[in-house]
Design a protein around this motif. Structure first.
Motif, PDB file in Angstrom:
ATOM      1  N   ASN A 209       0.861  -1.180   0.000  1.00 61.40           N
ATOM      2  CA  ASN A 209       0.000   0.000   0.000  1.00 61.40           C
ATOM      3  C   ASN A 209       0.902   1.237   0.000  1.00 61.40           C
ATOM      4  O   ASN A 209       1.615   1.504   0.969  1.00 61.40           O
ATOM      5  N   THR A 210       0.898   1.987  -1.089  1.00 60.24           N
ATOM      6  CA  THR A 210       1.806   3.139  -1.210  1.00 60.24           C
ATOM      7  C   THR A 210       1.561   4.186  -0.138  1.00 60.24           C
ATOM      8  O   THR A 210       2.504   4.844   0.313  1.00 60.24           O
ATOM      9  N   VAL A 211       0.314   4.365   0.257  1.00 59.75           N
ATOM     10  CA  VAL A 211      -0.004   5.381   1.266  1.00 59.75           C
ATOM     11  C   VAL A 211       0.615   4.995   2.606  1.00 59.75           C
ATOM     12  O   VAL A 211       1.247   5.819   3.285  1.00 59.75           O
ATOM     13  N   VAL A 212       0.450   3.740   2.990  1.00 60.65           N
ATOM     14  CA  VAL A 212       1.034   3.257   4.239  1.00 60.65           C
ATOM     15  C   VAL A 212       2.556   3.371   4.189  1.00 60.65           C
ATOM     16  O   VAL A 212       3.207   3.787   5.159  1.00 60.65           O
ATOM     17  N   MET A 213       3.133   3.005   3.045  1.00 62.80           N
ATOM     18  CA  MET A 213       4.588   3.042   2.905  1.00 62.80           C
ATOM     19  C   MET A 213       5.116   4.470   3.074  1.00 62.80           C
ATOM     20  O   MET A 213       6.054   4.721   3.838  1.00 62.80           O
ATOM     21  N   VAL A 214       4.509   5.435   2.390  1.00 62.03           N
ATOM     22  CA  VAL A 214       4.987   6.814   2.457  1.00 62.03           C
ATOM     23  C   VAL A 214       4.768   7.404   3.851  1.00 62.03           C
ATOM     24  O   VAL A 214       5.669   8.034   4.419  1.00 62.03           O
ATOM     25  N   HIS A 215       3.582   7.211   4.413  1.00 59.77           N
ATOM     26  CA  HIS A 215       3.322   7.729   5.757  1.00 59.77           C
ATOM     27  C   HIS A 215       4.328   7.161   6.756  1.00 59.77           C
ATOM     28  O   HIS A 215       4.846   7.879   7.632  1.00 59.77           O
ATOM     29  N   SER A 216       4.608   5.859   6.649  1.00 54.99           N
ATOM     30  CA  SER A 216       5.496   5.208   7.608  1.00 54.99           C
ATOM     31  C   SER A 216       6.919   5.735   7.490  1.00 54.99           C
ATOM     32  O   SER A 216       7.583   5.979   8.509  1.00 54.99           O
ATOM     33  N   VAL A 217       7.422   5.897   6.277  1.00 59.07           N
ATOM     34  CA  VAL A 217       8.786   6.394   6.113  1.00 59.07           C
ATOM     35  C   VAL A 217       8.895   7.832   6.603  1.00 59.07           C
ATOM     36  O   VAL A 217       9.876   8.210   7.248  1.00 59.07           O
ATOM     37  N   ARG A 218       7.888   8.652   6.321  1.00 51.96           N
ATOM     38  CA  ARG A 218       7.911  10.027   6.836  1.00 51.96           C
ATOM     39  C   ARG A 218       7.981  10.030   8.363  1.00 51.96           C
ATOM     40  O   ARG A 218       8.753  10.781   8.971  1.00 51.96           O
ATOM     41  N   LEU A 219       7.158   9.184   8.982  1.00 54.03           N
ATOM     42  CA  LEU A 219       7.170   9.103  10.448  1.00 54.03           C
ATOM     43  C   LEU A 219       8.518   8.608  10.963  1.00 54.03           C
ATOM     44  O   LEU A 219       9.028   9.102  11.984  1.00 54.03           O
ATOM     45  N   LEU A 220       9.098   7.631  10.277  1.00 57.01           N
ATOM     46  CA  LEU A 220      10.390   7.103  10.699  1.00 57.01           C
ATOM     47  C   LEU A 220      11.465   8.183  10.654  1.00 57.01           C
ATOM     48  O   LEU A 220      12.270   8.319  11.585  1.00 57.01           O
ATOM     49  N   VAL A 221      11.506   8.952   9.571  1.00 57.50           N
ATOM     50  CA  VAL A 221      12.498  10.014   9.452  1.00 57.50           C
ATOM     51  C   VAL A 221      12.349  11.012  10.607  1.00 57.50           C
ATOM     52  O   VAL A 221      13.334  11.428  11.218  1.00 57.50           O
TER      53      VAL A 221
END
Length: 610
Positions: A209-221
């Motif tokens: 899921n691209t949305v989950v992937m992008v949200h998660s990486v932003r949060l990780l950073v």
């Protein structure tokens, strides 16, 4: 702090991976993963060479057990004998001992926090007391420390690779199936690495899921910055699929992050020969990074916008555009083109020509020739704003780009709620400038819908490049919730039907509008025990007529059930010649002979669909 409008690489630490370091000021690396058995030395070396000669800078192999991990010694030796020094990566799941063996022979080892210590995900809701949870963290430390020491001894890098589909039940119990849980699964391991001063760490967070992937990486950073970490990031959309859909889906997710300067190495996961992944990854990276040093965009973010938890911008609907409605698709043509009924654009722009047909299709024409014909609406350049009030139409389009005097256009938009903004850009960083215009509107409190217009110049032979570029340009704009429509233009010989199909594919990849069956298929690896590509082709041929379904096609159980969690049906390799079928998270038939599995999947779908 991410600059929403001006491209620059995120600062990251240097990680040594053989003779090809990453992070810091090094180029963004591209890589792929072998699909042959890691026990077959000759086949592994031959496939690695194809990946390397295609431009791959790292080659990964699955190491299911210690036998495969130990054979990495032979694969490495034969590759070096043939003159290739490309770093090799071992992919480890479920068995910490395997990682320790692989660390002796590979330049990098990937471990999955979801199953490195914890057992495989069972989808059972388990309860942990604070004391029990702390004990589980101690188990992680006890298991990870020996690997870190081995990696230090052998100068081996480590990838902490979190997959949305294989979060542990322990993480799920406390955080649920959320980006916050994905991030915490990673941070538990990173905190140990930091405390032990082990710096050769790379991180990946992947999801289908691209949305989950992008949200998660932003949060990780953001979380790493808060805890004083700057490890480099590996980007990828897992189980992206094959062909155009796989390329578009990968470009949406990876492109959204690269455009914000996030990412130090990329893998585009396609259900195809692994060497096919490299040109896609290379074009995507080169397309984004050429923005470096662009003219500054002097914009300010809207206070209501939350980069880490974006929501769709509040708009007032204008006809079928905006509000809570799915984004529309617009293309430019003569009005007599033939489209697939399910992929017919919502509007066709015919310029200064009246549409040739009127079969219920909606059209956009230049305001100077607009005559009030049914299903036809006028479009105004920003210089023609004074004429908007003199034209009577239920929907009007206004072309704007960042830099137009805001006092003029904001007054117009507040006076004319029937106007839809068409956001264009000729800037080297078009996404940054398009973001800037919408944020300027948000700061002023106007709620007119916005259609993003993306224009390219590609021939039919370059259709794949257009799809990658358009998907990358739209990625963050869609994830940020700024998109009420997509107008795809091309000055070339690509058919309009292909442009429309691409636009719909981009919107579907961002989970904004579903128009066709979605296939969540893995790229395959040495764990895959059936002909993945042939099976995908058979399932697609039998199910393509089913609109709106999500079907998972997975080589094995490592990520299969998890990445298919939001799929309607799943086809998962269970062993040699055996397949298990899933309805959402539930396994409904186990260990079916492969020869019967596709037919039984269709029977399951047909029974459920009535």
């Amino acid at each position: 702090m991410t600059d929403l409008f001006n491209y620059r690489r995120r600062a990251s630490s240097e990680v040594h991976v053989g003779d090809t370091p990453m992070g810091a000021d090094h180029p963004i690396r591209v890589q792929s993963m072998a699909t042959v058995s890691t026990n077959d030395t000759e086949a592994s070396v031959e496939q690695a060479i194809r990946i390397i000669e295609a431009g791959g800078e790292y080659v990964r192999f699955t190491t299911q057990g210690t036998r495969e991990a130990d054979n990495m010694r032979n694969i490495s030796a034969l590759l070096r004998k043939k003159g290739y020094t490309t770093p090799l990566v071992a992919d480890v799941h479920f068995n910490a001992r395997v990682a320790e063996v692989a660390a002796k022979w590979c330049e990098k080892v990937r471990i999955n926090p979801g199953n490195y210590v914890d057992p495989g995900r069972t989808f059972k809701h388990l309860e942990y007391t604070d004391e029990e949870y702390a004990q589980e963290l101690q188990k992680i430390e006890a298991r990870l420390l020996p690997l870190l020491r081995l990696c230090q001894e052998h100068h081996t890098a480590l990838r902490i690779g979190v997959n949305h589909g294989s979060l542990s039940d322990r993480i799920m119990s406390r955080y649920g199936d959320t980006p916050a849980g994905i991030v915490e699964s990673c941070m538990e391991f990173l905190r140990i690495c930091k405390r032990e001063q082990f710096g050769d760490v790379v991180i990946s967070i992947k999801a289908s899921n691209t949305v989950v992937m992008v949200h998660s990486v932003r949060l990780l950073v953001a979380e790493m910055e808060r805890e004083g970490m700057c490890y480099p990031l590996h980007l990828g959309v897992t189980e992206a699929g094959e062909g155009e859909d796989g390329r578009i889906k990968s470009a949406v997710g990876i492109g959204a992050l690269l455009a914000d300067g996030i990412g130090d190495t990329v893998r585009v996961s396609l259900s195809e020969a692994p060497e096919n992944e490299i040109p896609v990854a290379r074009h995507l990276v080169d397309y984004i990074t050429q923005r470096a040093g662009h003219p500054v965009i002097p914009a300010q973010p809207a206070p209501v916008f939350d980069y880490l938890h974006p929501e769709r911008r509040t708009t007032t609907a204008v006809g079928p555009i905006g509000g809570s409605q799915v984004p529309v698709v617009i293309v430019s043509g003569q009005g007599d083109e033939v489209f697939d009924n399910d992929l017919r654009p919502d509007f066709i722009y015919t310029g200064n020509q009246q549409p040739k047909v009127s079969d219920g299709q909606q059209y956009i024409v230049d305001f100077g020739i607009y005559d009030g014909a049914p299903n036809t609406y006028p479009i105004f350049p920003h210089a023609a704003m004074p004429f908007i009030g003199s034209v009577s139409a239920p929907i009007k389009f206004l072309v704007l780009e960042y830099g137009v005097c805001p006092d003029d256009y904001l007054a117009c938009l507040k006076t004319h709620p029937e106007v839809v903004v068409v956001c264009v850009s000729r800037h080297a960083n078009r996404q940054g400038e398009q973001r800037a215009l919408v944020h300027e509107m948000m700061r002023a409190g106007v709620t007119n819908p916005v259609v993003m217009c993306q224009a390219y110049t590609h021939s039919i032979q370059e259709k794949g490049d257009l799809q990658i570029e358009a998907a990358a340009d739209m990625g963050a704009l869609m994830i940020d919730g700024l998109t009420d429509g997509l107008w795809l233009m091309n000055n070339g010989d690509i058919p309009l039907s292909d442009l429309a199909s691409t636009a719909f594919g981009i919107l579907q990849a961002a989970r904004l509008r579903t128009t066709k069956t979605e296939y969540i298929s893995c790229p395959g690896c040495g764990r895959t025990l059936y002909d993945l590509q042939a099976t995908i082709a058979r399932i697609k041929a039998a199910t393509a007529h089913l609109k709106g379904l999500k079907i998972g096609i997975m080589g094995c159980i490592v990520n299969g059930p998890g990445e298919m969690a939001d799929a309607d049906y799943g086809y998962v390799g269970a062993g040699p010649g055996r397949i298990s079928l899933y309805r959402r998270k539930e396994c409904v038939e186990r260990n079916i002979p492969e020869s019967e599995a596709v037919e039984k999947l269709l029977q399951l779908i047909n029974t459920d669909q009535g």
